[in-house]
Design an enzyme around this catalytic site. Structure first.
Site, PDB file in Angstrom:
ATOM      1  N   ILE A 156       0.831  -1.201   0.000  1.00 14.10           N
ATOM      2  CA  ILE A 156       0.000   0.000   0.000  1.00 14.10           C
ATOM      3  C   ILE A 156       0.867   1.253   0.000  1.00 14.10           C
ATOM      4  O   ILE A 156       0.629   2.194  -0.762  1.00 14.10           O
ATOM      5  CB  ILE A 156      -0.958   0.000   1.206  1.00 14.10           C
ATOM      6  CG1 ILE A 156      -1.916  -1.184   1.113  1.00 14.10           C
ATOM      7  CG2 ILE A 156      -1.740   1.309   1.268  1.00 14.10           C
ATOM      8  CD1 ILE A 156      -2.795  -1.373   2.336  1.00 14.10           C
ATOM      9  N   SER A 232      -3.910   3.536   7.709  1.00  7.69           N
ATOM     10  CA  SER A 232      -3.356   2.255   8.155  1.00  7.69           C
ATOM     11  C   SER A 232      -4.051   1.747   9.406  1.00  7.69           C
ATOM     12  O   SER A 232      -4.968   0.944   9.327  1.00  7.69           O
ATOM     13  CB  SER A 232      -1.850   2.385   8.371  1.00  7.69           C
ATOM     14  OG  SER A 232      -1.282   1.127   8.643  1.00  7.69           O
ATOM     15  N   ARG A 233      -3.631   2.210  10.583  1.00  8.01           N
ATOM     16  CA  ARG A 233      -4.234   1.814  11.843  1.00  8.01           C
ATOM     17  C   ARG A 233      -4.332   3.037  12.751  1.00  8.01           C
ATOM     18  O   ARG A 233      -3.393   3.822  12.854  1.00  8.01           O
ATOM     19  CB  ARG A 233      -3.418   0.713  12.532  1.00  8.01           C
ATOM     20  CG  ARG A 233      -3.488  -0.648  11.844  1.00  8.01           C
ATOM     21  CD  ARG A 233      -4.864  -1.280  11.991  1.00  8.01           C
ATOM     22  NE  ARG A 233      -4.940  -2.581  11.346  1.00  8.01           N
ATOM     23  CZ  ARG A 233      -5.347  -2.787  10.110  1.00  8.01           C
ATOM     24  NH1 ARG A 233      -5.681  -1.737   9.350  1.00  8.01           N
ATOM     25  NH2 ARG A 233      -5.425  -4.004   9.608  1.00  8.01           N
ATOM     26  N   ASP A 257      -8.682   7.921   7.788  1.00  6.68           N
ATOM     27  CA  ASP A 257      -9.646   6.863   7.515  1.00  6.68           C
ATOM     28  C   ASP A 257      -9.706   5.893   8.683  1.00  6.68           C
ATOM     29  O   ASP A 257     -10.588   5.044   8.741  1.00  6.68           O
ATOM     30  CB  ASP A 257      -9.255   6.109   6.231  1.00  6.68           C
ATOM     31  CG  ASP A 257     -10.356   5.154   5.759  1.00  6.68           C
ATOM     32  OD1 ASP A 257     -11.533   5.570   5.761  1.00  6.68           O
ATOM     33  OD2 ASP A 257     -10.042   4.008   5.396  1.00  6.68           O
ATOM     34  N   GLU A 262     -12.248   4.087  16.701  1.00  4.39           N
ATOM     35  CA  GLU A 262     -13.137   3.580  15.662  1.00  4.39           C
ATOM     36  C   GLU A 262     -13.846   2.284  16.032  1.00  4.39           C
ATOM     37  O   GLU A 262     -14.933   2.001  15.511  1.00  4.39           O
ATOM     38  CB  GLU A 262     -12.389   3.405  14.347  1.00  4.39           C
ATOM     39  CG  GLU A 262     -11.440   2.244  14.296  1.00  4.39           C
ATOM     40  CD  GLU A 262     -10.821   2.085  12.901  1.00  4.39           C
ATOM     41  OE1 GLU A 262     -11.065   1.061  12.280  1.00  4.39           O
ATOM     42  OE2 GLU A 262     -10.095   2.984  12.464  1.00  4.39           O
ATOM     43  N   HIS A 294     -13.119   4.177   7.776  1.00  6.46           N
ATOM     44  CA  HIS A 294     -12.338   2.976   7.450  1.00  6.46           C
ATOM     45  C   HIS A 294     -12.861   2.342   6.157  1.00  6.46           C
ATOM     46  O   HIS A 294     -13.155   1.149   6.099  1.00  6.46           O
ATOM     47  CB  HIS A 294     -12.401   1.968   8.598  1.00  6.46           C
ATOM     48  CG  HIS A 294     -11.221   1.050   8.637  1.00  6.46           C
ATOM     49  ND1 HIS A 294     -10.649   0.590   9.801  1.00  6.46           N
ATOM     50  CD2 HIS A 294     -10.477   0.500   7.643  1.00  6.46           C
ATOM     51  CE1 HIS A 294      -9.636  -0.207   9.536  1.00  6.46           C
ATOM     52  NE2 HIS A 294      -9.505  -0.275   8.215  1.00  6.46           N
ATOM     53  N   PHE A 297     -10.722   0.339   1.729  1.00  4.39           N
ATOM     54  CA  PHE A 297     -10.776  -0.929   0.998  1.00  4.39           C
ATOM     55  C   PHE A 297     -12.006  -1.029   0.097  1.00  4.39           C
ATOM     56  O   PHE A 297     -12.105  -1.949  -0.724  1.00  4.39           O
ATOM     57  CB  PHE A 297     -10.832  -2.095   1.997  1.00  4.39           C
ATOM     58  CG  PHE A 297     -12.175  -2.223   2.678  1.00  4.39           C
ATOM     59  CD1 PHE A 297     -13.109  -3.135   2.211  1.00  4.39           C
ATOM     60  CD2 PHE A 297     -12.511  -1.414   3.749  1.00  4.39           C
ATOM     61  CE1 PHE A 297     -14.353  -3.247   2.819  1.00  4.39           C
ATOM     62  CE2 PHE A 297     -13.747  -1.515   4.363  1.00  4.39           C
ATOM     63  CZ  PHE A 297     -14.669  -2.437   3.899  1.00  4.39           C
TER      64      PHE A 297
END
Length: 329
Positions: A156, A232-233, A257, A262, A294, A297
């Protein structure tokens, strides 16, 4: 093989039902509930369970799975830091993931956040909907000839680096394992990347070493007016310190994101709720911050790859073969 899918949304069911006929011998049931210790019992009679990135799969969850004679945990995501892998090994539960469903999907979303935040697209969109065509407060910055700092250059991060390079940006990179394919990028120490980058984009996994990688100390090392993006996280950023940096006008824009809170909100509708004591709500109050749920994807190509890889993982386990997507401690 009978698999219970936890935390499923409408798009999960649509895509998995579309491709399931290509995998005879595999049966799927869908549950809206997330996989946690109170819901493991829903999988009684199943041979495997499937969870998404927001499920926290701790020792007790795995112990209860083993008690139901379930020895396959399928992750329809790339990340696996939410799984207690040592406990999985102890209870002889195989963990399989989708390592690379669509790096470009997430990278393109990272650039979308960058452009939305730095060109104030979110503010302009809302303004024009109210028939307000004024430009006050909408001035942005040009990315061409600026410096992009990519932290983490796996699939990514490498895709994001290529996008930035295509925008005419100078690309700096930081990774424990440099990517030799990125011949246009310069690998530098983290402090140097932070000091020189106009855009800092996070693409590294969440580990003990990277937890709160972005904190008040590293924020102070960044340029004034930097753009920060995280797809990412959430745990890579210490949110309280990010809020402090925003209030100090350190950032020109922030695009997220993912975020630390979250797990409590992601993929659910809280439009009628008051998020009391919520750091996310504080972030949303800043005009130069853009937050999405999130969804990096969420493209047709990525969902297709997630479905086919997850089902292929299940078939490999059923047939006693390895897929290369197994995760171990």
């Amino acid at each position: 093989m009978k698999i219970l899918f936890y935390g499923t949304k409408e798009y999960d069911q649509i895509y998995f039902e579309k491709y399931l006929p290509e995998y005879p011998g595999i049966e799927i049931e869908f549950a809206h509930a997330e996989l946690e210790k109170q819901t493991v019992s829903l999988a009684a009679g199943c041979d495997a369970v499937c969870a998404f990135v927001n499920a926290e799969i701790h020792r007790e969850v795995l112990q209860r799975m083993a008690g139901l004679d379930i020895h396959l945990l399928l992750l329809r995501c790339a990340g696996f830091n939410q799984v207690d892998l040592n406990a999985a090994a102890e209870y002889k539960i195989t963990v399989m993931r989708v390592p690379g469903y669509s790096p470009e999907a997430v990278a393109e979303h990272a650039m979308a956040l960058t452009l939305t935040a730095c060109r104030r697209i979110h503010k302009a969109y809302n303004r024009v909907r109210e028939n307000d065509f004024s430009l006050q407060g909408l001035a942005g910055v040009t990315l061409c000839q600026k410096t992009a700092g990519i932290i983490g250059t796996g699939k990514i991060g490498a895709a994001m680096a290529r996008i930035c390079h295509g925008f005419g940006m100078r690309v700096l990179a930081y990774d424990v394992y440099p990517n030799s394919d990125l011949d246009f990028a310069s690998y530098v120490p983290l402090d140097e990347l932070l000091a020189q980058s106009d855009l800092v984009s996070l693409h590294c996994p969440l580990t003990d070493a990277t937890h709160h990688l972005i904190n008040i100390k590293t924020i102070h090392k960044m340029k004034d007016g930097v753009i920060l993006v995280n797809t990412s996280r959430g745990g890579l950023i210490k949110t309280e310190d990010l809020v402090e940096g925003i209030r100090a006008h350190k950032f020109f824009a922030v695009g997220l994101d993912v975020y630390e809170e979250e797990k409590n909100y992601v993929y659910e509708d809280y439009s009628s709720a008051i998020l009391s004591h919520s750091t996310t709500a504080r972030l949303l109050s800043f005009p130069n911050v853009v937050i999405t749920s999130h969804q990096g994807f969420l493209t047709d190509e990525a969902l297709t790859a997630i479905c086919t890889t997850t089902l292929e993982n299940a078939r490999c386990f059923l047939e006693g073969r390895t897929s290369g997507n197994e995760v171990t401690a």
